[in-house]
Every structure is written in structure tokens, then in C-alpha cells.
Design an enzyme around this catalytic site. Structure first.
Site, PDB file in Angstrom:
ATOM      1  N   HIS A 103       1.628   6.544   1.347  1.00 21.63           N
ATOM      2  CA  HIS A 103       1.369   5.285   0.657  1.00 21.63           C
ATOM      3  C   HIS A 103       2.546   4.348   0.875  1.00 21.63           C
ATOM      4  O   HIS A 103       3.532   4.694   1.540  1.00 21.63           O
ATOM      5  CB  HIS A 103       1.040   5.524  -0.824  1.00 21.63           C
ATOM      6  CG  HIS A 103       2.096   6.283  -1.586  1.00 21.63           C
ATOM      7  ND1 HIS A 103       3.394   5.833  -1.717  1.00 21.63           N
ATOM      8  CD2 HIS A 103       2.046   7.474  -2.248  1.00 21.63           C
ATOM      9  CE1 HIS A 103       4.089   6.697  -2.441  1.00 21.63           C
ATOM     10  NE2 HIS A 103       3.304   7.723  -2.762  1.00 21.63           N
ATOM     11  N   HIS A 122       6.123   5.639   0.224  1.00 16.21           N
ATOM     12  CA  HIS A 122       6.679   6.428   1.333  1.00 16.21           C
ATOM     13  C   HIS A 122       7.127   5.481   2.456  1.00 16.21           C
ATOM     14  O   HIS A 122       8.167   5.670   3.075  1.00 16.21           O
ATOM     15  CB  HIS A 122       5.623   7.376   1.920  1.00 16.21           C
ATOM     16  CG  HIS A 122       5.155   8.447   0.976  1.00 16.21           C
ATOM     17  ND1 HIS A 122       3.837   8.661   0.700  1.00 16.21           N
ATOM     18  CD2 HIS A 122       5.848   9.365   0.261  1.00 16.21           C
ATOM     19  CE1 HIS A 122       3.724   9.678  -0.148  1.00 16.21           C
ATOM     20  NE2 HIS A 122       4.930  10.115  -0.431  1.00 16.21           N
ATOM     21  N   CYS A 172       6.520  22.625 -13.480  1.00 18.14           N
ATOM     22  CA  CYS A 172       5.675  21.468 -13.167  1.00 18.14           C
ATOM     23  C   CYS A 172       5.386  21.493 -11.680  1.00 18.14           C
ATOM     24  O   CYS A 172       6.317  21.426 -10.860  1.00 18.14           O
ATOM     25  CB  CYS A 172       6.382  20.160 -13.537  1.00 18.14           C
ATOM     26  SG  CYS A 172       5.482  18.734 -12.896  1.00 18.14           S
ATOM     27  N   CYS A 198       6.543  18.279  -9.781  1.00 10.12           N
ATOM     28  CA  CYS A 198       7.967  18.255  -9.368  1.00 10.12           C
ATOM     29  C   CYS A 198       8.284  19.453  -8.489  1.00 10.12           C
ATOM     30  O   CYS A 198       9.332  19.474  -7.839  1.00 10.12           O
ATOM     31  CB  CYS A 198       8.904  18.365 -10.569  1.00 10.12           C
ATOM     32  SG  CYS A 198       8.743  17.084 -11.788  1.00 10.12           S
ATOM     33  N   CYS A 243       5.532  16.642 -18.620  1.00 10.50           N
ATOM     34  CA  CYS A 243       6.570  16.301 -17.638  1.00 10.50           C
ATOM     35  C   CYS A 243       6.721  14.770 -17.653  1.00 10.50           C
ATOM     36  O   CYS A 243       5.722  14.055 -17.518  1.00 10.50           O
ATOM     37  CB  CYS A 243       6.144  16.764 -16.234  1.00 10.50           C
ATOM     38  SG  CYS A 243       7.043  15.907 -14.927  1.00 10.50           S
ATOM     39  N   HIS A 279       5.323  13.218 -14.240  1.00 10.14           N
ATOM     40  CA  HIS A 279       3.924  13.406 -13.841  1.00 10.14           C
ATOM     41  C   HIS A 279       2.944  13.368 -15.003  1.00 10.14           C
ATOM     42  O   HIS A 279       1.731  13.426 -14.797  1.00 10.14           O
ATOM     43  CB  HIS A 279       3.786  14.712 -13.043  1.00 10.14           C
ATOM     44  CG  HIS A 279       4.588  14.676 -11.778  1.00 10.14           C
ATOM     45  ND1 HIS A 279       5.879  15.130 -11.708  1.00 10.14           N
ATOM     46  CD2 HIS A 279       4.295  14.159 -10.559  1.00 10.14           C
ATOM     47  CE1 HIS A 279       6.342  14.914 -10.485  1.00 10.14           C
ATOM     48  NE2 HIS A 279       5.409  14.333  -9.774  1.00 10.14           N
ATOM     49  N   LYS A 327       2.704   0.737 -11.835  1.00 15.68           N
ATOM     50  CA  LYS A 327       3.055   1.955 -11.120  1.00 15.68           C
ATOM     51  C   LYS A 327       1.842   2.384 -10.286  1.00 15.68           C
ATOM     52  O   LYS A 327       0.701   2.291 -10.744  1.00 15.68           O
ATOM     53  CB  LYS A 327       3.403   3.035 -12.170  1.00 15.68           C
ATOM     54  CG  LYS A 327       4.058   4.235 -11.555  1.00 15.68           C
ATOM     55  CD  LYS A 327       4.570   5.204 -12.583  1.00 15.68           C
ATOM     56  CE  LYS A 327       5.013   6.462 -11.833  1.00 15.68           C
ATOM     57  NZ  LYS A 327       5.305   7.586 -12.663  1.00 15.68           N
ATOM     58  N   LYS A 379      -3.193   7.328  -8.592  1.00 17.14           N
ATOM     59  CA  LYS A 379      -4.571   7.572  -8.152  1.00 17.14           C
ATOM     60  C   LYS A 379      -5.533   7.187  -9.267  1.00 17.14           C
ATOM     61  O   LYS A 379      -6.608   6.657  -9.021  1.00 17.14           O
ATOM     62  CB  LYS A 379      -4.747   9.046  -7.802  1.00 17.14           C
ATOM     63  CG  LYS A 379      -4.314   9.340  -6.384  1.00 17.14           C
ATOM     64  CD  LYS A 379      -4.738  10.737  -5.981  1.00 17.14           C
ATOM     65  CE  LYS A 379      -4.022  11.137  -4.698  1.00 17.14           C
ATOM     66  NZ  LYS A 379      -3.820  12.561  -4.577  1.00 17.14           N
TER      67      LYS A 379
HETATM   68  O1  ME8 Z   1       9.697  14.168  -3.408  1.00 18.17           O
HETATM   69  N1  ME8 Z   1       8.217   3.793  -4.253  1.00 18.17           N
HETATM   70  O2  ME8 Z   1       8.133  14.172  -1.697  1.00 18.17           O
HETATM   71  P1  ME8 Z   1       7.230  12.909  -2.153  1.00 18.17           P
HETATM   72  C1  ME8 Z   1       9.270   4.152  -3.501  1.00 18.17           C
HETATM   73  N2  ME8 Z   1       8.960  16.426  -0.787  1.00 18.17           N
HETATM   74  N3  ME8 Z   1       9.476   5.414  -3.059  1.00 18.17           N
HETATM   75  C2  ME8 Z   1       8.577   6.339  -3.401  1.00 18.17           C
HETATM   76  C3  ME8 Z   1       7.442   6.046  -4.180  1.00 18.17           C
HETATM   77  C4  ME8 Z   1       7.276   4.690  -4.622  1.00 18.17           C
HETATM   78  N4  ME8 Z   1       6.254   4.283  -5.353  1.00 18.17           N
HETATM   79  N5  ME8 Z   1       6.738   7.179  -4.336  1.00 18.17           N
HETATM   80  C5  ME8 Z   1       7.416   8.156  -3.672  1.00 18.17           C
HETATM   81  C6  ME8 Z   1       9.196  14.645  -2.396  1.00 18.17           C
HETATM   82  N6  ME8 Z   1       8.525   7.643  -3.123  1.00 18.17           N
HETATM   83  C7  ME8 Z   1       9.834  15.857  -1.743  1.00 18.17           C
HETATM   84  C8  ME8 Z   1      11.142  15.427  -1.109  1.00 18.17           C
HETATM   85  S1  ME8 Z   1      13.340  15.921   0.323  1.00 18.17           S
HETATM   86  C9  ME8 Z   1      14.170  17.285   0.797  1.00 18.17           C
HETATM   87  C10 ME8 Z   1      11.909  16.533  -0.454  1.00 18.17           C
HETATM   88  C11 ME8 Z   1       9.554   8.357  -2.361  1.00 18.17           C
HETATM   89  O3  ME8 Z   1       6.167  12.827  -1.122  1.00 18.17           O
HETATM   90  C12 ME8 Z   1      10.206   9.449  -3.195  1.00 18.17           C
HETATM   91  O4  ME8 Z   1      11.178   8.897  -4.045  1.00 18.17           O
HETATM   92  O5  ME8 Z   1       6.844  13.007  -3.574  1.00 18.17           O
HETATM   93  C13 ME8 Z   1      10.779  10.349  -2.126  1.00 18.17           C
HETATM   94  O6  ME8 Z   1      12.063   9.928  -1.737  1.00 18.17           O
HETATM   95  C14 ME8 Z   1       9.776  10.182  -0.971  1.00 18.17           C
HETATM   96  O7  ME8 Z   1       8.980   9.034  -1.276  1.00 18.17           O
HETATM   97  C15 ME8 Z   1       8.876  11.395  -0.815  1.00 18.17           C
HETATM   98  O8  ME8 Z   1       8.209  11.656  -2.024  1.00 18.17           O
END
Ligand code: ME8
Length: 528
Positions: free
Chosen positions: A18, A21, A126, A129, A144, A147, A298, A301
Site C-alpha cells: 500500500h 509501504h 499479538c 505485531c 493491542c 492492531h 488512518k 481495510k
Molecule cells: O513491520 N505509513 O512489516 P509491515 C508509512 N515485517 N509507513 C507505513 C505505513 C503507513 N501507513 N504502514 C506500514 C513489518 N508502514 C515487519 C518489518 S523489518 C526487519 C520487519 C511501514 O509490512 C512500517 O512502518 O507491517 C514498516 O516500516 C514497513 O512499512 C513495513 O511494515
């Protein structure tokens, strides 16, 4: 600077990418491209985080294997990053064979050294997380906080990592290195979290979680996601416990690790402790960016407002991702939250990229063709042998000074702030054109003065193309092509003399570098 190693978080693959990411990958790519303009050897790592209970459950409910789910979704991330011109060096997947093997050996070494021990445990888990939560961090309703889900009570025999052993060393490191956590205001948050840390569970019973990396020498346990996920930053370089590869020796420690604020604890506490236990140097900076909201809400889904980055490119019919990259990279001051809205996107990129920057180049080149058949004459230069000899000295100085300001901002990983400096240079240059009115000079027959004004602007446009390149690589290339400017020049080699004498361009070769985002199109996409 002989190397620059930077990493992003690796994304969970239980869904498609999204815009949040995308935000992270874009700012990291912008940083990478900027440092490529200052250093010959930049290594940019990104990838996907593929193990854990969440993936196992999503795959089960879709009736496919976890690996099938991971393959399908990892590809979606790769496709999205391609569409956004994210120019990574390696895309690591935690299911990659080399990663799996090294994680097992890291775990084995930590057990051998006594940093990991086995204990039975009951805690609140959780799956959002992918970690056990401290009861005091739950909401009043026992959910949590991130979440808003009730954690499961899990009672298992697990392996534990002795986080408490490293607590004092981590506190010391954070206090002695105020620029380790960027932005600095987040360091206090981490220091507070450190106050009551406990040893952490680093494995799950296979009876509960099958989709994970096996613990060597123990058939009943699989390695729990965070130790697996965090290790990607070194396994990708070929770290091995006994014989680290040359690549590892060259690139580690990371110059910056870019992550979201929600996972700062894992990176500034757990990750440091793991590195200390492995006796490895610590990353130089952790950049914890803010979160992106959609129309100030925020993304979720359940609200149904999750936006895919490629849908923005499609709905605005963008040929290149530059406008979206620029918008996202400048969406929030360093470390703060930012927002995406269609309306704001359209307004900002039309104003900055089309009306100000693109139009400035287009107008200037058109005047050069109109008044001089596209030719730059020797007497148009305000600079000779890099010495300012007349003409628009102060503006040229301002432009080179901006290069330093942009570099300073990047040194502090203030990406949006760097973008603002570039826009400011465009505005100053536009004002210079208005104030000096080359069309009036031409009308009055003051042709040398007119040529000097145009040449000064074109010199600055070369500098602007280099500065904007990390944000908008395609636009920058189109600008540089029309200016016959070599974009591969290092930023430190930029001078006042980027434009050459002779015919620069003909009428047919003048092209708008960015077309305004069509307002009707934008409205259509909003009502979708
Ligand atoms: O946390 N705005 O994965 P993830 C900005 N696999 N950044 C966002 C966001 C948003 N709305 N939503 C998510 C994980 N992110 C773990 C990481 S690292 C060794 C393991 C960012 O898919 C989030 O902060 O939930 C994170 O840095 C990245 O997307 C991946 O999130």
C-alpha cells in the site's frame, strides 16, 4: 565517503503493498539516488518478511500453502517497486535459501554463547505485531494498541534472548550518539521503553507455528519472526558467523536503516542487542519515519481506504512515477506523519513540477530559440574559468549554495526539507526571469544582456536537474537531455559552467518535462 549502505524495513507479504509501504521505499530510494551522486558505491537493500503465524493463517484461509502466498505477494511488491523506479541493489526474501541458512547459524551461535536459553512461558501474543505484549501496554479494553485486537494467551516452551544483558550498553549508546535515532525526539521514547525491558521470546513451538525457520538441533521449535527478519540486514550481505564475506566487511555497518515509527523498538533495542551479542558494529543511523494517512484518516481495510501505489499512477494516467515520488517524498517533515489526498497531489505536482519547474525550462529554451536560434554565444557567460565575471553573480552563487543546503539536509535525512530547498531555488530563478524580463531586453535590442539572462537560467536549470534527480529521475533526465548536461556528474563537481557554447537546442527538441495532471482525470479518480 567510500561506501553507503542503506536498508528499508522488509514488508509482510500477507497482502499487497500500500501507499505506506511505498512511502518508505520512495524516501529510501531518494536517499540512495542522492548518495549515488556523492559516492561511487551505494548498496540499497529492500525485501519481504515472509514467515510467521499471520502468513500461515492467511494462506490457510486462502486454501494455498504459505510459500505460494509469499511467492504471489512478494511479486506484487517487486512489481510495485519497479513501477515506482525503486532502484534497489538486492530484494531479499526471508524464504531465500542463503538467508535461512545463516539465520539458523546465527541462532545456533547465540545459543552456544549463552545469549539464548530455553524457558517455559505464558504471555499475550499479538499476531499483528508478531510479538508478545507487555500487559501494561494494552488498551483499557485489553487490546493491542496498534492492531486493536485482543492478544491470544500463549503458553509454550520457547527460546529466550537475554535482552536484559544488553540494556545498559544500549542506553549508553543511545545517550552518547544523539544522532543515532532520527528524528532525535524519538530517542526519549526508546529510553522509556528500555526501562522495563525483559528477555524476549525468539522461537515458537512448531505445534503452534509451522511457518518459520527451523531451529537447528531442536525439532520442536521454529525461529520467531523478529530474529529472522532483523538478520536480513546482514544475511543479505553474506554475513556468516565464522567467515563473513568481503561484501559484508565492505558494507556493514549500515549508514542508515529506514523504518516506520511503529517498529523503532525492534530496531533500536532488539536489533542492537543482537548485533552486540554477535560482536558486530552497530548501524550509524536509524531513520524512523512517520505514517501516511489517507485524507487525514488512518489507512485500514475496515474503512476501505487502503490505496495501492500503482493505482495512483493508473488513475492519474502518469507515464512516469516521478510526480508520485515527489509528492510522497515531500509529504512529511523528517520523522513526522504525512497525508495523501488526490486533490492535494494534483495541486502540488501541478504547481511545483509543471507550472514552476517545467515551465521555467520550457520558456527559457523557447526564448533561446526565438532570439538566438538556440545558440549560446561566448559573451553570454557570466562566468569564465569558474570565475564570476559579471551578469547574475548572486543568483549563480545562491544556486551552488543550495547544493550545499540540499546535501546538509540529506546528511540529516531530512528529505522533504531538501525538496523544499530545490523548489525555493526554482522560485528564486523564476523571480529572476520576471525581474530581468529577457523579452523586454530583446525588444530593446539588448541582445547580450538578454543572452546572459537566459544562459544564467539555463546554468541553474542544470543544477536543478541534478538536485531534483533523486526525487524525479525521469523528469531530471529529460531536463538534462535538453540542456546537454551530464547528469552522472557528482554533486561536488557541479560548477557555474554547465552549459556549453554553440547551438544548444532546436525548436523541435524542446519538450515539456512534465505535463499538468489533468484536473478532470483527477476528479474522475476521486469519485471512484
Ligand atoms: O513491520 N505509513 O512489516 P509491515 C508509512 N515485517 N509507513 C507505513 C505505513 C503507513 N501507513 N504502514 C506500514 C513489518 N508502514 C515487519 C518489518 S523489518 C526487519 C520487519 C511501514 O509490512 C512500517 O512502518 O507491517 C514498516 O516500516 C514497513 O512499512 C513495513 O511494515
Amino acid at each position: 565517503m567510500d561506501k553507503f549502505y542503506l536498508t528499508t524495513a522488509i514488508d509482510y507479504v500477507n497482502g499487497a503493498p500500500h501507499i505506506g509501504h511505498a512511502y518508505e521505499k520512495i524516501i529510501t530510494d531518494v536517499i540512495a539516488r542522492h548518495f549515488k551522486q556523492r559516492c561511487d558505491d551505494v548498496y540499497f537493500l529492500t525485501g519481504t518478511d515472509e514467515h510467521g503465524i499471520k502468513i500461515q493463517k492467511t494462506a490457510a484461509s486462502a486454501g494455498i500453502t504459505p510459500k505460494e502466498l509469499c511467492d504471489e505477494n512478494a511479486q506484487k511488491f517487486k512489481d510495485a517497486w519497479k513501477a515506482l523506479d525503486i532502484d534497489y541493489t538486492r530484494f531479499i526474501r526471508t524464504t531465500d535459501e542463503d538467508h535461512v541458512k545463516i539465520v539458523q547459524r546465527i541462532f545456533q551461535k547465540l545459543v552456544k554463547n549463552g545469549d539464548i536459553y530455553k524457558n517455559s512461558y505464558e504471555g499475550l501474543y499479538c499476531s499483528g505485531c508478531e510479538c508478545f505484549l507487555n500487559p501494561k501496554d494494552l488498551t483499557e479494553d485489553g487490546l493491542c494498541p496498534d492492531h486493536l485486537k485482543k492478544p491470544e494467551i500463549v503458553k509454550e516452551e520457547n527460546y529466550f534472548f537475554k535482552l536484559t544483558k544488553y540494556k545498559d550498553a544500549i542506553i549508553k549508546h543511545i545517550k552518547e550518539n544523539p544522532d543515532f535515532i532520527i528524528p532525535q525526539f524519538r530517542a526519549n521514547e526508546v529510553l522509556n521503553q528500555l526501562e522495563d525491558i525483559q528477555d524476549i521470546s525468539v522461537s515458537r513451538a512448531k505445534s503452534n507455528v509451522q511457518w518459520g525457520i527451523d531451529v537447528l538441533d531442536d525439532d520442536e521449535q521454529s525461529i520467531y519472526v523478529w530474529i529472522d527478519a532483523l538478520s536480513n540486514y546482514i544475511t543479505a550481505l553474506g554475513y556468516d558467523v565464522d567467515t563473513p564475506s568481503d561484501k559484508f566487511k565492505k558494507y556493514w555497518p549500515a549508514d542508515v536503516q529506514v523504518i516506520g515509527k511503529d517498529i523503532l523498538k525492534f530496531h533500536s533495542i532488539y536489533w542492537l542487542a543482537i548485533l552486540m551479542a554477535l560482536d558486530l558494529p552497530l548501524p550509524k543511523h536509524i531513520l524512523a519515519h512517520g505514517w501516511i494517512t489517507i485524507d487525514q484518516a488512518k489507512m485500514s481495510k475496515s474503512i476501505g481506504n487502503v490505496i495501492s501505489p500503482t493505482s495512483v499512477l493508473e488513475s492519474f494516467e502518469l507515464e512516469y512515477p516521478d510526480a508520485f515520488r515527489y509528492y510522497m517524498a515531500t509529504a512529511a517533515p523528517c520523522g513526522k506523519d504525512g497525508n495523501y489526498s488526490d486533490e492535494d497531489f494534483k495541486e502540488k505536482v501541478n504547481a511545483h513540477l509543471a507550472n514552476s519547474m517545467g515551465n521555467l525550462l520550457n520558456r527559457t529554451l523557447s526564448m533561446l530559440v526565438k532570439y538566438f536560434d538556440g545558440e549560446i554565444k561566448e559573451e553570454f557567460f557570466a562566468v569564465k574559468n569558474n570565475e564570476l565575471v559579471g551578469g547574475s553573480i548572486s543568483l549563480l552563487k545562491t544556486a551552488l549554495n543550495k547544493v550545499d543546503l540540499v546535501k546538509n539536509n540529506f546528511d540529516n535525512f531530512a528529505i522533504a526539507e531538501a525538496g523544499l530547498e530545490i523548489v525555493n531555488l526554482v522560485d528564486i530563478t523564476n523571480k529572476y526571469v520576471t525581474d530581468n524580463a529577457p523579452w523586454t531586453l530583446a525588444k530593446e535590442g539588448k541582445m547580450i544582456e538578454c543572452g546572459q539572462v537566459l544562459t544564467t537560467v539555463l546554468e541553474i536549470m542544470c543544477i536543478i536537474s541534478a538536485l531534483i534527480y533523486p526525487f524525479c529521475p525521469n523528469i531530471a533526465e529529460s531536463m538534462a537531455k535538453q540542456l546537454s548536461f551530464d547528469l552522472s556528474k557528482k554533486l561536488d563537481d557541479l560548477t557555474y559552467e554547465n552549459i556549453k557554447t554553440g547551438v544548444l537546442i532546436s525548436k523541435e527538441n524542446i519538450k515539456p518535462v512534465f505535463l499538468r495532471v489533468d484536473s478532470e482525470l483527477a476528479d474522475k479518480s476521486k469519485s471512484k
